[in-house]
Scaffold this motif. Structure first.
Motif, mmCIF file in Angstrom:
data_model
loop_
_atom_site.group_PDB
_atom_site.id
_atom_site.type_symbol
_atom_site.label_atom_id
_atom_site.label_comp_id
_atom_site.label_asym_id
_atom_site.label_seq_id
_atom_site.Cartn_x
_atom_site.Cartn_y
_atom_site.Cartn_z
ATOM 1 N N SER A 1 0.822 -1.209 0.000
ATOM 2 C CA SER A 1 0.000 0.000 0.000
ATOM 3 C C SER A 1 0.855 1.257 0.000
ATOM 4 O O SER A 1 0.425 2.312 -0.465
ATOM 5 N N LEU B 1 -4.851 -8.840 -2.290
ATOM 6 C CA LEU B 1 -6.007 -8.265 -2.973
ATOM 7 C C LEU B 1 -7.250 -9.130 -2.778
ATOM 8 O O LEU B 1 -8.351 -8.614 -2.561
ATOM 9 N N GLU B 2 -7.086 -10.444 -2.849
ATOM 10 C CA GLU B 2 -8.214 -11.350 -2.668
ATOM 11 C C GLU B 2 -8.782 -11.229 -1.254
ATOM 12 O O GLU B 2 -9.999 -11.226 -1.050
ATOM 13 N N THR C 1 -8.580 -8.623 0.708
ATOM 14 C CA THR C 1 -9.226 -7.316 0.806
ATOM 15 C C THR C 1 -10.616 -7.346 0.187
ATOM 16 O O THR C 1 -11.594 -6.894 0.789
ATOM 17 N N LEU C 2 -10.714 -7.883 -1.026
ATOM 18 C CA LEU C 2 -12.004 -7.938 -1.701
ATOM 19 C C LEU C 2 -12.978 -8.814 -0.913
ATOM 20 O O LEU C 2 -14.157 -8.486 -0.782
ATOM 21 N N TRP D 1 -14.424 -6.917 1.987
ATOM 22 C CA TRP D 1 -15.388 -5.911 1.557
ATOM 23 C C TRP D 1 -16.696 -6.519 1.078
ATOM 24 O O TRP D 1 -17.755 -5.919 1.230
ATOM 25 N N SER E 1 -7.877 -0.246 1.350
ATOM 26 C CA SER E 1 -8.628 0.483 0.334
ATOM 27 C C SER E 1 -7.684 1.183 -0.634
ATOM 28 O O SER E 1 -7.915 1.193 -1.848
ATOM 29 N N PHE F 1 -6.200 -1.327 -3.082
ATOM 30 C CA PHE F 1 -7.198 -1.720 -4.072
ATOM 31 C C PHE F 1 -7.415 -0.601 -5.083
ATOM 32 O O PHE F 1 -7.504 -0.847 -6.295
ATOM 33 N N GLU G 1 -4.652 -0.539 -7.573
ATOM 34 C CA GLU G 1 -4.806 -1.642 -8.531
ATOM 35 C C GLU G 1 -5.830 -1.275 -9.605
ATOM 36 O O GLU G 1 -5.614 -1.506 -10.799
ATOM 37 N N ALA H 1 -6.473 -2.682 -13.157
ATOM 38 C CA ALA H 1 -6.778 -3.973 -12.526
ATOM 39 C C ALA H 1 -6.106 -5.148 -13.234
ATOM 40 O O ALA H 1 -6.751 -6.143 -13.564
ATOM 41 N N ILE I 1 -6.489 -8.271 -10.652
ATOM 42 C CA ILE I 1 -7.784 -8.670 -10.101
ATOM 43 C C ILE I 1 -8.942 -8.520 -11.086
ATOM 44 O O ILE I 1 -10.089 -8.809 -10.752
ATOM 45 N N GLN J 1 -15.365 4.653 0.981
ATOM 46 C CA GLN J 1 -13.934 4.470 0.704
ATOM 47 C C GLN J 1 -13.187 5.796 0.555
ATOM 48 O O GLN J 1 -11.960 5.828 0.617
#
Length: 217
Positions: free
Chosen positions: A37, A75-76, A78-79, A82, A117, A120, A123, A128, A131, A176
Motif C-alpha cells: 500500500s 487483494l483477494e 481485501t475484496l 469488503w 482500500s 485496491f 490496482e 486492474a 484482479i 472508501q
C-alpha cells in the motif's frame, strides 16, 4: 489467483494448515498489505515484506513462492472482507436497517484499514491487471444479485425509486473516500480527525445523507 506452493503439491491438496501456519499467513498478509500500500507492487520487495513480518525471506517463500502470489493473496483477502457485508444483505430484513448495517461495516473497514482500500484503488487505477478476472466474475455476479434485492424493495415501496447499482456505487465511493483520500481529509480538518468522536461523527453523517435519500417518500 492466490497462494501457491504450500497449498498444493503434486496436484493434490496438502493437509489443512496448522494454527501456527494460519497465524503466519495472517502475519505475512498484514505485512504485505502495509508494504504494497505504501510502495506499490513494483516498488515493494519480498525482503521488505519478510522483514516487516518478522521472519526470514526463506520462511515467507515457503508460504508464497512469488511476490505476485503474495500480491494476489492480499487483494483477494481485501475484496473478500469488503464483499462479506454486501453478501449478507437479507431480502427479508428491513431495507433501511440492512443498508445501515452495510454502510457502517464499510466505514469501519475504511477507517480501520485504510491501507487496504488504498492498495485496491491503486490496482484499479492501474487497470486492474491482477484482479480484473475477479471483478468481472465474482464481484459482478454479487452486485447484480444484491441489486435484485434492492430492486425488490423499491418495487414493494420499501425504498425510494432509485437505481440499485448506482446506489451501491455511491456507497462504495462515499465510504472508501475516508481511506483513499485520508491525506486530503487531514489537510482540511487538521487535528479534528484525531478526536475520539470523529468516527462516530463520520458514520452518523454518512448514514444520514444516504439513508434519508433512500427512505420511501
Amino acid at each position: 489467483m492466490g497462494a501457491k506452493g504450500a497449498d498444493r503439491e503434486g496436484g493434490r491438496s496438502t493437509p489443512p494448515a496448522t494454527r501456527i501456519q494460519a497465524v503466519s499467513r495472517v502475519q505475512i498478509l498484514d505485512a504485505a498489505l502495509d508494504i504494497f500500500s505504501r510502495h506499490g507492487f513494483r516498488g515493494s520487495t519480498v525482503d521488505e515484506i519478510a522483514a516487516r513480518a518478522g521472519m526470514s525471506k526463506a520462511n515467507l517463500l515457503y508460504y508464497y513462492r512469488r511476490k505476485q502470489d503474495l500480491y494476489e493473496a492480499v487483494l483477494e483477502r481485501t475484496l473478500g472482507e469488503w464483499l462479506d457485508p454486501l453478501n449478507a444483505l437479507n431480502v427479508d430484513a428491513d431495507p433501511v436497517e440492512e443498508l445501515r448495517r452495510y454502510i457502517t461495516a464499510k466505514l469501519v473497514l475504511s477507517l480501520e484499514r485504510p491501507e487496504a482500500s488504498r492498495l485496491f484503488a491503486n490496482e484499479i487505477l492501474a487497470g486492474a491487471p491482477v484482479i480484473s478476472p475477479t471483478l468481472q466474475t465474482k464481484l459482478r455476479t454479487l452486485v447484480f444479485q444484491k441489486a435484485a434485492i434492492l430492486r425488490t424493495w423499491v418495487s414493494e415501496g420499501r425504498l425510494a425509486p432509485i437505481d440499485p447499482i448506482h446506489l451501491i456505487f455511491a456507497i462504495w465511493a462515499t465510504t472508501q473516500h475516508y481511506a483513499d483520500f485520508a491525506v486530503q481529509i487531514r489537510a482540511i480538518l487538521g487535528p479534528d480527525v484525531e478526536r475520539p468522536d470523529f468516527r462516530e461523527e463520520v458514520t452518523r453523517s454518512v448514514l444520514s445523507v444516504i439513508l434519508d435519500g433512500v427512505r420511501p417518500r
